[in-house]
Scaffold this motif. Sequence first.
Motif, PDB file in Angstrom:
ATOM      1  N   HIS A   1      42.727  39.353  40.033  1.00 10.97           N
ATOM      2  CA  HIS A   1      43.430  38.639  39.342  1.00 10.97           C
ATOM      3  C   HIS A   1      44.786  39.424  38.824  1.00 10.97           C
ATOM      4  CE1 HIS A   1      44.894  37.033  35.278  1.00 10.97           C
ATOM      5  NE2 HIS A   1      44.027  36.026  35.452  1.00 10.97           N
ATOM      6  N   HIS A   2      45.859  38.881  39.008  1.00 12.98           N
ATOM      7  CA  HIS A   2      47.298  39.499  38.940  1.00 12.98           C
ATOM      8  C   HIS A   2      47.407  40.275  37.830  1.00 12.98           C
ATOM      9  CE1 HIS A   2      48.175  35.789  36.855  1.00 12.98           C
ATOM     10  NE2 HIS A   2      49.025  36.292  36.260  1.00 12.98           N
ATOM     11  N   LEU A   3      46.488  40.095  36.606  1.00 10.18           N
ATOM     12  CA  LEU A   3      46.960  40.915  35.533  1.00 10.18           C
ATOM     13  C   LEU A   3      46.037  41.963  35.056  1.00 10.18           C
ATOM     14  CD1 LEU A   3      47.320  37.582  32.837  1.00 10.18           C
ATOM     15  CD2 LEU A   3      49.133  39.323  34.032  1.00 10.18           C
ATOM     16  N   MET A   4      45.221  42.327  36.243  1.00  7.78           N
ATOM     17  CA  MET A   4      44.196  43.119  36.112  1.00  7.78           C
ATOM     18  C   MET A   4      44.110  44.015  37.415  1.00  7.78           C
ATOM     19  SD  MET A   4      40.788  41.093  34.391  1.00  7.78           S
ATOM     20  CE  MET A   4      40.937  40.194  33.301  1.00  7.78           C
ATOM     21  N   THR A   5      45.307  44.237  38.145  1.00  4.08           N
ATOM     22  CA  THR A   5      45.091  44.950  39.314  1.00  4.08           C
ATOM     23  C   THR A   5      45.479  46.391  39.171  1.00  4.08           C
ATOM     24  OG1 THR A   5      47.712  44.616  39.785  1.00  4.08           O
ATOM     25  CG2 THR A   5      45.882  42.904  40.866  1.00  4.08           C
ATOM     26  N   HIS A   6      45.631  46.705  37.927  1.00  4.63           N
ATOM     27  CA  HIS A   6      45.697  48.144  37.492  1.00  4.63           C
ATOM     28  C   HIS A   6      44.336  48.835  37.390  1.00  4.63           C
ATOM     29  CE1 HIS A   6      45.244  46.081  33.860  1.00  4.63           C
ATOM     30  NE2 HIS A   6      45.024  47.244  33.233  1.00  4.63           N
ATOM     31  N   TRP A   7      43.177  48.364  37.375  1.00  2.58           N
ATOM     32  CA  TRP A   7      42.140  48.921  37.687  1.00  2.58           C
ATOM     33  C   TRP A   7      40.952  48.240  38.575  1.00  2.58           C
ATOM     34  CZ3 TRP A   7      37.756  45.875  36.180  1.00  2.58           C
ATOM     35  CH2 TRP A   7      37.841  44.730  35.424  1.00  2.58           C
ATOM     36  N   LEU A   8      39.947  48.956  38.903  1.00  3.27           N
ATOM     37  CA  LEU A   8      38.938  48.661  40.067  1.00  3.27           C
ATOM     38  C   LEU A   8      37.511  48.739  39.312  1.00  3.27           C
ATOM     39  CD1 LEU A   8      37.689  51.239  41.010  1.00  3.27           C
ATOM     40  CD2 LEU A   8      39.698  51.375  42.680  1.00  3.27           C
TER      41      LEU A   8
END
Length: 174
Positions: free
Chosen positions: A83-90
């Motif tokens: 999801h483009h709004l959640m790429t800052h975490w894995l």
Amino acid sequence: MPLTYTLGPAVTPELRDGLLDLWTDVSNAGGAVGFVPPVTREEIRPVLVQHFASMADGRAKLLVGHDEAGQVAATAFLTFNTHHLMTHWLWLYTVMVHPRHQGKGYGRELLAAAADAARAMDGIEAIRLTCRGGLGLERFYESCGYKEVGRIPGAIRVAPGDDREDVIMLRSPA
């Protein structure tokens, strides 16, 4: 002796078999890694194949720890958000240490190696995992720098009448 960790190893038949053996042994020893004992390698294989497909698509990376004999002893999958709004975490999935190696600090080593791997990835600011409630796993993860950020009651059904919480944990890789 510490384990030797590799991020993104080549998937060979030996690695595949080592992962299947690890996952089966951890599950059958009562580990909360997606199955309830008794379980066979053949029941686990389709889920491992799904992980391999995610790796092939670039959506996940395998972190594997080998012991001094070269055997697969620990593993975790680092899975990227699509999801483009959640790429800052894995996500950290399928965190396992073989039962013969438990109690030696290898779980802490594995989580530290996962944090090191995430820290080296561009744009990753947090690691998220979930664990099965009722086993005290959240205390272990908290001792490794994770913070509980939520619980979903009854989300995991391990048997009829035995529902467990899904505990959501988060940490910065820094």
